[in-house]
Design an enzyme around this catalytic site. Structure first.
Site, PDB file in Angstrom:
ATOM      1  N   ARG A  46       7.485  22.350   9.890  1.00 23.50           N
ATOM      2  CA  ARG A  46       8.866  21.810  10.285  1.00 23.50           C
ATOM      3  C   ARG A  46       9.161  20.270  10.086  1.00 23.50           C
ATOM      4  O   ARG A  46       8.379  19.465  10.389  1.00 23.50           O
ATOM      5  CB  ARG A  46       9.400  22.033  11.672  1.00 23.50           C
ATOM      6  CG  ARG A  46       8.813  23.716  12.224  1.00 23.50           C
ATOM      7  CD  ARG A  46       9.211  23.639  13.663  1.00 23.50           C
ATOM      8  NE  ARG A  46       8.581  24.977  14.097  1.00 23.50           N
ATOM      9  CZ  ARG A  46       8.766  25.396  15.300  1.00 23.50           C
ATOM     10  NH1 ARG A  46       8.962  24.526  16.305  1.00 23.50           N
ATOM     11  NH2 ARG A  46       8.415  26.846  15.703  1.00 23.50           N
ATOM     12  N   ASP A  97      11.964  17.548  11.118  1.00 23.42           N
ATOM     13  CA  ASP A  97      13.366  17.107  12.106  1.00 23.42           C
ATOM     14  C   ASP A  97      14.496  16.785  11.294  1.00 23.42           C
ATOM     15  O   ASP A  97      14.552  16.553  10.184  1.00 23.42           O
ATOM     16  CB  ASP A  97      13.013  16.252  13.067  1.00 23.42           C
ATOM     17  CG  ASP A  97      11.821  16.588  13.981  1.00 23.42           C
ATOM     18  OD1 ASP A  97      11.428  17.685  14.067  1.00 23.42           O
ATOM     19  OD2 ASP A  97      11.115  15.443  14.485  1.00 23.42           O
ATOM     20  N   TYR A 147       2.496  12.247   5.006  1.00 25.43           N
ATOM     21  CA  TYR A 147       4.034  11.830   5.386  1.00 25.43           C
ATOM     22  C   TYR A 147       3.774  10.181   4.943  1.00 25.43           C
ATOM     23  O   TYR A 147       2.925   9.766   4.901  1.00 25.43           O
ATOM     24  CB  TYR A 147       4.251  12.067   6.749  1.00 25.43           C
ATOM     25  CG  TYR A 147       4.804  13.407   7.323  1.00 25.43           C
ATOM     26  CD1 TYR A 147       6.188  13.550   7.334  1.00 25.43           C
ATOM     27  CD2 TYR A 147       3.669  14.267   7.618  1.00 25.43           C
ATOM     28  CE1 TYR A 147       6.334  14.874   7.635  1.00 25.43           C
ATOM     29  CE2 TYR A 147       3.991  15.504   8.037  1.00 25.43           C
ATOM     30  CZ  TYR A 147       5.516  15.818   8.027  1.00 25.43           C
ATOM     31  OH  TYR A 147       5.988  17.031   8.444  1.00 25.43           O
ATOM     32  N   ARG A 155       6.122   9.562  13.516  1.00 25.78           N
ATOM     33  CA  ARG A 155       7.523   8.714  13.991  1.00 25.78           C
ATOM     34  C   ARG A 155       7.023   7.840  15.070  1.00 25.78           C
ATOM     35  O   ARG A 155       7.373   6.810  15.306  1.00 25.78           O
ATOM     36  CB  ARG A 155       8.643   9.464  14.286  1.00 25.78           C
ATOM     37  CG  ARG A 155       9.361   9.928  12.845  1.00 25.78           C
ATOM     38  CD  ARG A 155      10.521  11.059  13.405  1.00 25.78           C
ATOM     39  NE  ARG A 155      11.440  10.416  13.954  1.00 25.78           N
ATOM     40  CZ  ARG A 155      12.326  11.191  14.767  1.00 25.78           C
ATOM     41  NH1 ARG A 155      12.373  12.648  14.473  1.00 25.78           N
ATOM     42  NH2 ARG A 155      13.185  10.630  15.406  1.00 25.78           N
TER      43      ARG A 155
END
Length: 247
Positions: free
Chosen positions: A55, A57, A115, A200
């Protein structure tokens, strides 16, 4: 006419997540998964379910999200790819479609993900990066941030850097680098998996170290304590990109 046989496909998808509620299907939001399933169902003439590698966000982007689906079709992958893009908005593109064995699963077959997070360190925000980078005009100590990155590499319980409690919070960070090009700072993380908002949270912690509000030793202690505290903040979604999934 004989019904076409069921085939299994791997999709590689790029998207600008600015206007979407994230990857996962949600009843009250427009999502990437929802739009892909609508497009595929239109092409197939029946409901098609899409499984993603993970997933992302709301507001998070992807350069190479991976998904898999099954459908009965005579179309070769190249035609299916063109048909999908013709039925998707311009900020979502299917880069590749590949026929795969039935056992392939975008999430469970993945070995690692990368990422990347961008920080615009210019005194004045670059308007062309406003949707793709966190504007942080205050000076950052890159040497301290890189020392902190070394603490996070390897296999750890990352509960302190997750936005919710996880049953299995142990992950292995294979690579964590911080590079700068002019005013643009890029934090790249490769791991065998990620907890909820883990990247994050890592970025938020590293920025605090760069600001001098958190020491490398304190970050190490937070990691060992295995409990999230207000010292860890979550960086804004817009700077994050799912860069690559490895199989």
């Amino acid at each position: 006419m004989k019904r076409p046989s069921q085939k299994h496909f791997k999709l590689v998808i790029a998207y600008d997540g600015t206007n979407y509620g994230g990857w996962q299907l949600q009843p009250q939001a427009v999502t990437i998964q929802g739009l892909l399933e609508t497009a595929l169902s239109k092409i197939a003439g029946r409901r098609v379910v899409v499984h993603g590698s993970g997933r992302t966000d709301a507001g998070v982007h992807a350069r190479a999200q991976v998904a898999n689906c099954s459908l009965s079709t005579r179309h070769p992958p190249s035609v299916l790819c063109r048909a999908l893009n013709a039925n998707l908005p311009e900020d979502i593109r299917v880069a590749r479609v590949q026929e795969v064995p039935a056992k392939f699963h975008a999430r469970f077959s993945a070995r690692a993900k990368e990422y990347r997070y961008q920080i615009d360190c210019g005194v004045v925000a670059d308007p062309f990066l406003r949707s793709y980078a966190w504007h942080h005009p205050r000076p950052l100590n890159l040497a301290a941030m890189r020392r902190a990155a070394k603490v996070l590499r390897g296999r750890h319980d990352f509960s302190a850097l997750s936005a919710k409690s996880e049953r299995v919070p142990v992950r292995t960070i294979k690579r964590l680098t911080i590079t700068n090009r002019g005013d643009l700072l890029t934090i790249a993380v490769i791991a065998d998996g990620f907890l909820y908002k883990m990247v994050r949270s890592i970025v938020g912690a590293l920025v605090k170290v760069g600001e001098g509000k958190l020491t490398v030793g304190e970050l190490h202690e937070l990691l060992r304590a295995k409990k999230r505290t207000p010292l860890v903040e979550t960086a804004p979604a817009r700077g994050l990109v799912l860069w690559k999934v490895e199989y």
